[in-house]
Scaffold this motif. Sequence first.
Motif, short mmCIF file in Angstrom:
data_model
loop_
_atom_site.label_atom_id
_atom_site.label_comp_id
_atom_site.label_asym_id
_atom_site.label_seq_id
_atom_site.Cartn_x
_atom_site.Cartn_y
_atom_site.Cartn_z
N VAL A 178 17.42 34.41 14.73
CA VAL A 178 16.33 35.36 14.88
C VAL A 178 16.47 36.43 13.80
N GLN A 179 15.35 37.01 13.40
CA GLN A 179 15.39 38.09 12.42
C GLN A 179 15.77 39.41 13.10
N ALA A 180 16.32 40.30 12.31
CA ALA A 180 16.66 41.62 12.82
C ALA A 180 15.43 42.27 13.45
N GLY A 181 15.65 42.88 14.61
CA GLY A 181 14.56 43.48 15.35
C GLY A 181 13.95 42.56 16.39
N GLY A 182 14.31 41.30 16.32
CA GLY A 182 13.76 40.32 17.26
C GLY A 182 14.49 40.29 18.58
N SER A 183 14.11 39.32 19.42
CA SER A 183 14.67 39.21 20.77
C SER A 183 15.08 37.77 21.06
N LEU A 184 16.06 37.66 21.92
CA LEU A 184 16.48 36.37 22.46
C LEU A 184 16.87 36.57 23.92
N ARG A 185 16.76 35.50 24.70
CA ARG A 185 17.20 35.54 26.09
C ARG A 185 18.17 34.41 26.34
N LEU A 186 19.37 34.76 26.75
CA LEU A 186 20.39 33.78 27.08
C LEU A 186 20.41 33.54 28.58
N SER A 187 20.69 32.29 28.94
CA SER A 187 20.84 31.92 30.35
C SER A 187 22.16 31.19 30.54
N CYS A 188 22.72 31.32 31.72
CA CYS A 188 23.96 30.61 32.06
C CYS A 188 23.90 30.23 33.52
N ALA A 189 23.97 28.93 33.77
CA ALA A 189 23.92 28.43 35.13
C ALA A 189 25.29 27.87 35.53
N ALA A 190 25.79 28.34 36.65
CA ALA A 190 27.06 27.85 37.18
C ALA A 190 26.78 26.80 38.24
N SER A 191 27.54 25.71 38.19
CA SER A 191 27.35 24.64 39.17
C SER A 191 28.70 24.04 39.55
N GLY A 192 28.69 23.31 40.66
CA GLY A 192 29.92 22.69 41.16
C GLY A 192 30.19 23.12 42.58
N ASN A 193 31.44 22.96 43.01
CA ASN A 193 31.78 23.28 44.40
C ASN A 193 32.12 24.77 44.54
N ILE A 194 31.09 25.59 44.28
CA ILE A 194 31.26 27.03 44.26
C ILE A 194 31.08 27.61 45.66
N LEU A 195 32.05 28.39 46.09
CA LEU A 195 31.96 29.05 47.39
C LEU A 195 31.26 30.40 47.23
N SER A 196 31.72 31.19 46.28
CA SER A 196 31.08 32.49 46.03
C SER A 196 31.44 32.96 44.63
N ILE A 197 30.52 33.76 44.07
CA ILE A 197 30.73 34.32 42.73
C ILE A 197 30.78 35.83 42.83
N ASN A 198 31.79 36.40 42.24
CA ASN A 198 31.94 37.86 42.24
C ASN A 198 31.18 38.43 41.03
N VAL A 199 31.86 38.58 39.94
CA VAL A 199 31.25 39.15 38.74
C VAL A 199 30.86 38.04 37.77
N MET A 200 29.71 38.20 37.16
CA MET A 200 29.29 37.32 36.06
C MET A 200 29.08 38.19 34.83
N GLY A 201 29.28 37.59 33.67
CA GLY A 201 29.14 38.42 32.48
C GLY A 201 28.98 37.62 31.21
N TRP A 202 28.77 38.37 30.15
CA TRP A 202 28.65 37.81 28.81
C TRP A 202 29.66 38.49 27.89
N TYR A 203 30.28 37.67 27.06
CA TYR A 203 31.21 38.14 26.05
C TYR A 203 30.78 37.53 24.73
N ARG A 204 31.24 38.09 23.63
CA ARG A 204 30.90 37.51 22.33
C ARG A 204 32.08 37.58 21.39
N GLN A 205 32.08 36.63 20.46
CA GLN A 205 33.16 36.55 19.49
C GLN A 205 32.59 36.26 18.12
N ALA A 206 32.75 37.21 17.21
CA ALA A 206 32.33 37.02 15.83
C ALA A 206 33.47 36.37 15.05
N PRO A 207 33.16 35.73 13.93
CA PRO A 207 34.20 35.07 13.14
C PRO A 207 35.32 36.03 12.76
#
Length: 121
Positions: free
Chosen positions: A12-41
């Motif tokens: 995307v160009q500077a000033g633009g927008s993006l929307r990230l999604s993350c779906a958790a699946s499996g034998n999940i009983l409960s989820i406490n905290v969810m979050g996003w992290y990033r790593q640049a080179p």
Amino acid sequence: QVQLVESGGGLVQAGGSLRLSCAASGNILSINVMGWYRQAPGKQRDLVATITSGGSTNYADSVKGRFTISRDNAQNTVYLQMNSLKPEDTAVYYCNANLRTYTSFRFNDYWGQGTQVTVSS
């Protein structure tokens, strides 16, 4: 088994927008905290934003006012709306969930495979 699957990255160009999604699946009983992290080179993985099951949020100073984290507890999904993107936001973005399963009642961290976000100037 637990899987976190991310989507929504791209170029995307500077000033633009993006929307990230993350779906958790499996034998999940409960989820406490969810979050996003990033790593640049060549850099460490840093916190972007987190959200609790009750909706309390926390943001890195560098994204406050530009990014919004949200969550759908019924769908075990977390979102990151990114507006006013800057070239310095370029990184691989990773989804994280602190959760427990039906086979392990202890909360553990799980990670997605990462999605590339590239912001051109």
